[in-house]
Design an enzyme around this catalytic site. Sequence first.
Site, PDB file in Angstrom:
ATOM      1  N   HIS A 210      52.818   3.297  16.897  1.00 40.46           N
ATOM      2  CA  HIS A 210      51.737   3.797  16.032  1.00 40.46           C
ATOM      3  C   HIS A 210      50.439   4.080  16.788  1.00 40.46           C
ATOM      4  CE1 HIS A 210      50.481  -0.367  16.400  1.00 40.46           C
ATOM      5  NE2 HIS A 210      49.288   0.016  15.984  1.00 40.46           N
TER       6      HIS A 210
HETATM    7  C1  UD1 Z   1      44.974   0.017  12.880  1.00 41.26           C
HETATM    8  C2  UD1 Z   1      44.282  -0.668  14.043  1.00 41.26           C
HETATM    9  C3  UD1 Z   1      45.301  -0.998  15.114  1.00 41.26           C
HETATM   10  C4  UD1 Z   1      46.475  -1.768  14.552  1.00 41.26           C
HETATM   11  C5  UD1 Z   1      47.065  -0.964  13.414  1.00 41.26           C
HETATM   12  C6  UD1 Z   1      48.271  -1.666  12.803  1.00 41.26           C
HETATM   13  C7  UD1 Z   1      41.966   0.040  14.528  1.00 41.26           C
HETATM   14  C8  UD1 Z   1      41.139   0.778  15.492  1.00 41.26           C
HETATM   15  N1  UD1 Z   1      43.282   0.204  14.660  1.00 41.26           N
HETATM   16  O1  UD1 Z   1      45.443   1.270  13.366  1.00 41.26           O
HETATM   17  O2  UD1 Z   1      44.686  -1.793  16.099  1.00 41.26           O
HETATM   18  O3  UD1 Z   1      47.434  -1.988  15.555  1.00 41.26           O
HETATM   19  O4  UD1 Z   1      46.045  -0.790  12.439  1.00 41.26           O
HETATM   20  O5  UD1 Z   1      48.827  -0.968  11.749  1.00 41.26           O
HETATM   21  O6  UD1 Z   1      41.447  -0.656  13.694  1.00 41.26           O
HETATM   22  N2  UD1 Z   1      47.288   4.814   6.464  1.00 41.26           N
HETATM   23  C9  UD1 Z   1      47.962   4.829   5.277  1.00 41.26           C
HETATM   24  N3  UD1 Z   1      47.932   3.691   4.520  1.00 41.26           N
HETATM   25  C10 UD1 Z   1      47.270   2.565   4.893  1.00 41.26           C
HETATM   26  C11 UD1 Z   1      46.560   2.591   6.109  1.00 41.26           C
HETATM   27  C12 UD1 Z   1      46.586   3.718   6.892  1.00 41.26           C
HETATM   28  O7  UD1 Z   1      48.582   5.804   4.906  1.00 41.26           O
HETATM   29  O8  UD1 Z   1      47.301   1.556   4.162  1.00 41.26           O
HETATM   30  C13 UD1 Z   1      47.321   6.033   7.310  1.00 41.26           C
HETATM   31  C14 UD1 Z   1      46.121   6.917   7.079  1.00 41.26           C
HETATM   32  O9  UD1 Z   1      46.554   8.242   7.189  1.00 41.26           O
HETATM   33  C15 UD1 Z   1      45.222   6.580   8.252  1.00 41.26           C
HETATM   34  C16 UD1 Z   1      46.220   6.251   9.353  1.00 41.26           C
HETATM   35  O10 UD1 Z   1      47.311   5.630   8.665  1.00 41.26           O
HETATM   36  O11 UD1 Z   1      44.385   7.631   8.591  1.00 41.26           O
HETATM   37  C17 UD1 Z   1      45.672   5.303  10.368  1.00 41.26           C
HETATM   38  O12 UD1 Z   1      45.139   4.114   9.773  1.00 41.26           O
HETATM   39  P1  UD1 Z   1      43.912   3.331  10.471  1.00 41.26           P
HETATM   40  O13 UD1 Z   1      43.587   2.095   9.731  1.00 41.26           O
HETATM   41  O14 UD1 Z   1      42.806   4.272  10.749  1.00 41.26           O
HETATM   42  O15 UD1 Z   1      44.471   2.949  11.895  1.00 41.26           O
HETATM   43  P2  UD1 Z   1      45.885   2.420  12.344  1.00 41.26           P
HETATM   44  O16 UD1 Z   1      46.522   3.488  13.176  1.00 41.26           O
HETATM   45  O17 UD1 Z   1      46.664   1.845  11.222  1.00 41.26           O
END
Ligand code: UD1
Length: 378
Positions: A210
Amino acid sequence: MKILLVVGARPNFMKIAPIVSAIDRWNAAHPDRPVERRLVHTGQHYDAKMFDAFFRDLEIPPPDVDLGVGSGSHTFQTAHVMLRFETVCEAERPDWVLVVGDVNSTMAATLVATKMGVRVCHVEAGLRSGDRTMPEEINRLVTDAVADLLFTTSRDADDNLRTEGVPDHKIAFVGNVMIDTLRRQLDRLPGLAPARLVPAGSRYGVVTLHRPSNVDRHDTLAGLLGALADIAAELPLVFPIHPRTRKMADRFGLSDRFTPLPPAPDGELAPGIHVTDPLGYHDFLNLWKDAALVLTDSGGLQEETTALGIPCLTLRENTERPVTIWEGTNTLVGTDPDAIRREARAILAGGGKAGRVPEYWDGHAADRIVAALAGESG
Ligand code: UD1
């Protein structure tokens, strides 16, 4: 003493669960010195599969406060957590704010509290990848630079902090709360009978991916999936896919590399990369604990596989958790597809590393943390 416990994203939830339990144990044993806890969820992860499943599996009480921040750019997430958490801090006036891990919510809550004069403790402090293009590295550096008490999981983290000028009295080596959760949930598994994802007795590997550096560019993701497809021809792979990775694979037209995991598999699992939605803690633990091989870019899974002695290939150029390489079953393989194929084949041919469990990864880290905090205030 009053403490705000802050969580934001999936990898935070397994770190906070044992701390909540340890506070409750402390209160039962020390009615004269109670610790009042308030759980704040920033809402960085909000999907049922990224959030609810973990609170349920890990028996975490519902958050007292939900900041509802959601997805967005790093600046958006950080700024919105800061604005909303400031209001909570003002209303609650805690003695301590406790943050875990290295996600945007960790850093945002730390900045708010320290500027308000509230003491902050950081659980899982001192980890360093040395790679400042990694958003988590910035979060780790900023959080540790201003927090008042730094709880570490391994001795090398203590050294990292000292090198950055942190005085010894701010550093406490307590062990790994994520392994507290792993041990507790392993004990519970036999009574839970979660869904069977793969046929009993089958040989398979598990994949998680991821990191933006691995999934946000077509060429990198295509190379990784190509290597995984080759490995999957010999060892079926099960891939619970993060929402970000699914989105990027769809966008790049790479989703044809995946086959859905059969809902109730019988017989042998066929060769291929079998994707499923993100799994809850129990289903995922049930899956990876019996895997022949784990391929991942996660931080936590490097530690968890070391704790159970499962061979792990980390598909990154660096790791902030080198103890899993020095002492555990983890190998840092990078993102070169040929290197990944080669290392995976070596492990499947019987060449996996023997590892040992690092010091203090013993299931009692959270009790050490609560004793240290309650002792400070006592
Ligand atoms: C975040 C953490 C990362 C961790 C990861 C575990 C930071 C910088 N990154 O990254 O360290 O390893 O979580 O999962 O804080 N999304 C959904 N549903 C959700 C959450 C996210 O669909 O409940 C999608 C959205 O499109 C979002 C993307 O996932 O834009 C990324 O989510 P985000 O929280 O920005 O970062 P992660 O890649 O999950």
